[in-house]
Design a protein around this motif. Structure first.
Motif, mmCIF file in Angstrom:
data_model
loop_
_atom_site.group_PDB
_atom_site.id
_atom_site.type_symbol
_atom_site.label_atom_id
_atom_site.label_comp_id
_atom_site.label_asym_id
_atom_site.label_seq_id
_atom_site.Cartn_x
_atom_site.Cartn_y
_atom_site.Cartn_z
ATOM 1 N N MET A 24 -1.644 8.574 0.168
ATOM 2 C CA MET A 24 -2.740 7.694 -0.239
ATOM 3 C C MET A 24 -2.586 7.274 -1.701
ATOM 4 O O MET A 24 -2.872 6.134 -2.068
ATOM 5 N N ASP A 25 -2.097 8.197 -2.537
ATOM 6 C CA ASP A 25 -1.866 7.843 -3.944
ATOM 7 C C ASP A 25 -0.784 6.789 -4.078
ATOM 8 O O ASP A 25 -0.892 5.864 -4.890
ATOM 9 N N ILE A 26 0.284 6.911 -3.259
ATOM 10 C CA ILE A 26 1.368 5.931 -3.301
ATOM 11 C C ILE A 26 0.864 4.565 -2.839
ATOM 12 O O ILE A 26 1.165 3.540 -3.439
ATOM 13 N N VAL A 27 0.069 4.577 -1.775
ATOM 14 C CA VAL A 27 -0.496 3.317 -1.280
ATOM 15 C C VAL A 27 -1.369 2.679 -2.352
ATOM 16 O O VAL A 27 -1.330 1.458 -2.562
ATOM 17 N N LYS A 28 -2.145 3.498 -3.061
ATOM 18 C CA LYS A 28 -3.004 2.981 -4.134
ATOM 19 C C LYS A 28 -2.169 2.376 -5.255
ATOM 20 O O LYS A 28 -2.500 1.302 -5.780
ATOM 21 N N CYS A 29 -1.043 3.041 -5.608
ATOM 22 C CA CYS A 29 -0.160 2.501 -6.646
ATOM 23 C C CYS A 29 0.468 1.182 -6.214
ATOM 24 O O CYS A 29 0.581 0.248 -6.999
ATOM 25 N N VAL A 30 0.873 1.130 -4.966
ATOM 26 C CA VAL A 30 1.452 -0.124 -4.437
ATOM 27 C C VAL A 30 0.443 -1.251 -4.539
ATOM 28 O O VAL A 30 0.761 -2.369 -4.950
ATOM 29 N N SER A 31 -0.809 -0.946 -4.195
ATOM 30 C CA SER A 31 -1.862 -1.957 -4.258
ATOM 31 C C SER A 31 -2.100 -2.425 -5.695
ATOM 32 O O SER A 31 -2.267 -3.617 -5.953
ATOM 33 N N GLU A 32 -2.074 -1.478 -6.653
ATOM 34 C CA GLU A 32 -2.317 -1.826 -8.045
ATOM 35 C C GLU A 32 -1.169 -2.662 -8.620
ATOM 36 O O GLU A 32 -1.403 -3.639 -9.348
ATOM 37 N N VAL A 33 0.076 -2.270 -8.299
ATOM 38 C CA VAL A 33 1.234 -3.038 -8.792
ATOM 39 C C VAL A 33 1.216 -4.443 -8.211
ATOM 40 O O VAL A 33 1.478 -5.431 -8.906
ATOM 41 N N HIS A 34 0.888 -4.540 -6.937
ATOM 42 C CA HIS A 34 0.840 -5.868 -6.303
ATOM 43 C C HIS A 34 -0.251 -6.728 -6.922
ATOM 44 O O HIS A 34 -0.072 -7.943 -7.104
ATOM 45 N N ALA A 35 -1.390 -6.119 -7.253
ATOM 46 C CA ALA A 35 -2.493 -6.877 -7.854
ATOM 47 C C ALA A 35 -2.096 -7.474 -9.200
ATOM 48 O O ALA A 35 -2.557 -8.563 -9.564
ATOM 49 N N LYS A 36 -1.209 -6.783 -9.938
ATOM 50 C CA LYS A 36 -0.776 -7.288 -11.241
ATOM 51 C C LYS A 36 0.419 -8.245 -11.132
ATOM 52 O O LYS A 36 0.603 -9.107 -11.986
ATOM 53 N N HIS A 37 1.209 -8.065 -10.100
ATOM 54 C CA HIS A 37 2.430 -8.870 -9.941
ATOM 55 C C HIS A 37 2.466 -9.428 -8.512
ATOM 56 O O HIS A 37 3.254 -8.997 -7.679
#
Length: 304
Positions: A24-37
């Motif tokens: 779930m933490d990895i999925v959250k990081c993926v979502s955050e990186v995608h939101a910025k880029h």
């Protein structure tokens, strides 16, 4: 729940839902990186996380995260589709309106077909009358790749059309000889109008393709020829000459009501066949007939 045991365990293995806190933490990081880029895809996001965040993640896992989150790169790059370059030297004047041909010599079709005997190919060119299905001319090449059989066959057709006042459409494919200046210069001062199939569309010349197939099959079967045996060119020309005479005068043809092509032509000029004028009102369109029928049916259903 009416779910089989094997089906349940298969579902637990293939479920896209993350099964641990770390995931779930990895999925959250993926979502955050995608939101910025947002302009980058899952491979770039996975590489970014490995380099800048110290998170070990494979490209495949990043792809699954994208699928789970329902996200994708929002690139602004536009795909440019190049339109087909029209190289047709002559327009297709018929398409799928072959049944509208009304009288003899109104439309003539031609193509080359090859007979193989051992290591030798005999290239043969036929000229067919679409209305009567009659072979107007046939020529056999002296060697493979020769152009003379096309030219000589065309000259035979030109001789047959002398005194014929109505325009005649000569329809062929886009072969190099049919498109050459030497071939088409021969009909400049005649009443022959050129028409060509589209590139890579043998169905644009169905009459010729069908008759070529029947002729090849019958010649090989009725003359008991074998593709592995050797036949000299003079003997093969005699075979073609005799078959064309048989085809025009003796062979019943299904497309003209099991009449012979020669007799069918005579019946037309004797007034025994109905004279029509449907060819002038034809609608030559590249849309296939079955598509036209479906569209017509859909429109009628909408009206009802």
């Amino acid at each position: 729940m009416r779910v089989s045991r094997s089906g349940y365990y298969k579902w637990t293995k293939t479920s896209k839902k993350p099964s641990s806190k770390n995931e779930m933490d990895i999925v959250k990081c993926v979502s955050e990186v995608h939101a910025k880029h947002k302009t980058h895809g899952y491979r770039w996001v996975a590489a970014y996380m490995r380099i800048n965040m110290g998170i070990t993640i494979s490209d495949n896992y990043a792809y699954k995260c994208f699928r789970y989150l329902g996200i994708r790169s929002e690139t602004q790059h536009k795909r440019h589709y190049k339109p087909r370059k029209v190289k047709d030297k002559y327009p297709n004047l018929i398409y799928s309106t072959w049944e509208t041909v009304d009288w003899p010599k109104q439309v003539i079709v031609s193509d080359m077909t090859a007979f193989k005997f051992g290591y030798i190919y005999y290239e043969t060119t036929f000229y067919f009358d679409v209305f009567t299905k009659e072979v107007l001319a046939s020529r056999v090449a002296d060697r493979r790749g020769c152009r003379d059989q096309y030219i000589d066959g065309l000259m035979d057709v030109v001789s047959l059309l002398k005194g014929h006042e109505e325009p005649t459409i000569l329809h062929t494919d886009q072969g190099s000889v049919f498109a050459s200046m030497a071939y088409n210069d021969l009909i400049k001062d005649t009443n022959i109008v050129r028409s060509m199939s589209r590139a890579g569309k043998p169905t644009d010349n169905p009459v010729n393709e069908s008759l070529n197939g029947w002729i090849k099959e019958e010649i090989m079967a009725e003359y008991m020829l074998n593709a592995k045996q050797f036949i000299g060119i003079d003997a093969f020309r005699d075979i073609i000459k005799n078959y064309v005479k048989y085809y025009n005068e003796c062979r019943p043809c299904y497309a003209i009501g099991y009449d012979t092509p020669s007799n069918y032509r005579k019946r037309y000029y004797n007034g025994e066949l109905e004279v029509k004028d449907s060819f002038s009102s034809r609608n030559p369109t590249p849309v296939p007939k079955f598509v036209q029928r479906k569209r017509s049916t859909a429109v009628n259903q909408d009206v009802v």
